[in-house]
Design an enzyme around this catalytic site. Structure first.
Site, mmCIF file in Angstrom:
data_model
loop_
_atom_site.group_PDB
_atom_site.id
_atom_site.type_symbol
_atom_site.label_atom_id
_atom_site.label_comp_id
_atom_site.label_asym_id
_atom_site.label_seq_id
_atom_site.Cartn_x
_atom_site.Cartn_y
_atom_site.Cartn_z
ATOM 1 N N GLY A 192 -97.747 104.035 -22.463
ATOM 2 C CA GLY A 192 -98.255 103.638 -21.156
ATOM 3 C C GLY A 192 -99.681 103.117 -21.108
ATOM 4 N N TRP B 215 -100.961 100.109 -21.914
ATOM 5 C CA TRP B 215 -101.085 98.754 -21.330
ATOM 6 C C TRP B 215 -100.889 98.835 -19.821
ATOM 7 C CZ3 TRP B 215 -99.250 93.777 -24.231
ATOM 8 C CH2 TRP B 215 -99.896 93.711 -25.470
ATOM 9 N N ASP C 108 -89.098 100.488 -20.758
ATOM 10 C CA ASP C 108 -89.046 100.941 -22.158
ATOM 11 C C ASP C 108 -87.774 101.764 -22.370
ATOM 12 O OD1 ASP C 108 -91.571 101.229 -24.438
ATOM 13 O OD2 ASP C 108 -89.735 102.388 -24.783
ATOM 14 N N ASP D 79 -83.209 99.094 -21.434
ATOM 15 C CA ASP D 79 -83.215 98.243 -22.628
ATOM 16 C C ASP D 79 -83.473 96.810 -22.159
ATOM 17 O OD1 ASP D 79 -82.600 96.675 -24.833
ATOM 18 O OD2 ASP D 79 -80.885 97.909 -25.416
ATOM 19 N N LYS E 180 -96.150 90.362 -28.555
ATOM 20 C CA LYS E 180 -96.484 90.764 -29.932
ATOM 21 C C LYS E 180 -95.362 90.370 -30.876
ATOM 22 C CE LYS E 180 -96.295 95.220 -31.280
ATOM 23 N NZ LYS E 180 -96.822 96.595 -31.308
HETATM 24 C C1 LIG Z 1 -96.077 99.818 -29.641
HETATM 25 S S1 LIG Z 1 -95.066 100.591 -28.425
HETATM 26 C C2 LIG Z 1 -95.786 99.981 -26.927
HETATM 27 C C3 LIG Z 1 -97.121 100.590 -26.589
HETATM 28 C C4 LIG Z 1 -97.568 100.272 -25.178
HETATM 29 N N1 LIG Z 1 -97.905 98.862 -25.015
HETATM 30 C C5 LIG Z 1 -98.786 101.084 -24.792
HETATM 31 O O1 LIG Z 1 -99.864 100.508 -24.745
HETATM 32 O O2 LIG Z 1 -98.669 102.287 -24.537
HETATM 33 C C6 LIG Z 1 -93.571 99.645 -28.545
HETATM 34 C C7 LIG Z 1 -92.498 100.078 -27.564
HETATM 35 O O3 LIG Z 1 -91.425 99.104 -27.575
HETATM 36 C C8 LIG Z 1 -90.272 99.789 -27.121
HETATM 37 N N2 LIG Z 1 -89.043 99.038 -27.327
HETATM 38 C C9 LIG Z 1 -88.501 98.659 -28.503
HETATM 39 N N3 LIG Z 1 -87.319 98.049 -28.296
HETATM 40 C C10 LIG Z 1 -87.098 98.017 -26.948
HETATM 41 C C11 LIG Z 1 -86.048 97.534 -26.120
HETATM 42 N N4 LIG Z 1 -84.961 96.947 -26.630
HETATM 43 N N5 LIG Z 1 -86.163 97.697 -24.777
HETATM 44 C C12 LIG Z 1 -87.246 98.304 -24.243
HETATM 45 N N6 LIG Z 1 -88.283 98.790 -24.978
HETATM 46 C C13 LIG Z 1 -88.220 98.646 -26.312
HETATM 47 C C14 LIG Z 1 -90.328 101.089 -27.928
HETATM 48 O O4 LIG Z 1 -89.523 102.094 -27.353
HETATM 49 C C15 LIG Z 1 -91.838 101.419 -27.918
HETATM 50 O O5 LIG Z 1 -92.149 102.386 -26.961
#
Ligand SMILES: C[S@@+](CC[C@H](N)C(=O)[O-])C[C@H]1O[C@@H](n2cnc3c(N)ncnc32)[C@H](O)[C@@H]1O
Length: 195
Positions: free
Chosen positions: A51, A53, A71, A89, A148
């Protein structure tokens, strides 16, 4: 080693300042460079957990704005009423989940990594491509996107995809990125009017 590249500096700072993750400083750097987030905007944050961002975006758009985070996992941070995090998703998003159009779409999504760089980069590129598809569907004309992706063969394809949607596509590797990471951020500026 410079202070900006000290692997623990951003983690310590995030903890001290009460942020959910060090990733917040990546978005901060991107936003300071391109001035993406403004008061009253609607922001969609894909892959928002834990959370940080969202915390940054919530403060920037203020109570007249709106931040929706999506997420697979729940977020750990708490937010004021103009922000909401939903467990979903991004491959299964629909209009009812997303609502009206957005000024900015963010994606810091990352796949579960396998340790094999080529596989991880391909999975990251697939998530980034889906984020661009979501942005294409839900971003207002003039809007912006941050996405990203891990460095690998797909980046040129993603940039080409974004160039069809945005007037300009930039890239940045923020200071807060860990040295061992191959991530970069693509920034789409000024979404073109929809065809
Ligand atoms: C690096 S973390 C994000 C950190 C976030 N931006 C923060 O600042 O707290 C990457 C996130 O992408 C999510 N993610 C990966 N595949 C996903 C999908 N198909 N749908 C939704 N979220 C996804 C993961 O569950 C993970 O929590």
């Amino acid at each position: 080693m410079t202070r900006g590249r000290d692997p623990d500096h951003f983690s310590r700072r995030a903890q001290k300042e009460g942020h959910a993750a060090r990733s917040i400083y990546k978005l901060e750097e991107i936003d300071q460079r391109w001035k993406l987030l403004k008061k009253g905007q609607r922001v969609l944050d894909l892959g928002c957990s834990p959370g940080s961002w969202m915390q940054y975006a919530v403060a920037k758009v203020g109570p007249t704005g709106k931040v929706l985070g999506i997420d697979l996992k729940p977020v750990t941070a708490t937010f004021p009423p103009h922000a909401e995090a939903r467990v979903a998703d991004i491959y299964k998003l629909d209009q009812a989940t997303i609502g009206d159009a957005y000024d900015v779409v963010l994606s810091d999504m990352a796949p579960s990594t396998m340790g094999d760089h080529k596989t991880d980069a391909l999975r990251s590129a697939a998530l980034a491509e889906q984020a661009i598809t979501v942005a294409d569907a839900f971003l207002k004309p003039g809007g912006a996107m941050v996405v990203k992706v891990l460095e690998g063969g797909e980046i040129q394809n993603l940039v080409a995809l974004m160039r069809r949607i945005f007037d300009k596509v930039e890239r940045l590797r923020p200071q807060a990125t860990r040295q061992r990471s191959t991530e970069i951020f693509l920034v789409g500026l000024t979404r073109k009017p929809k065809a």
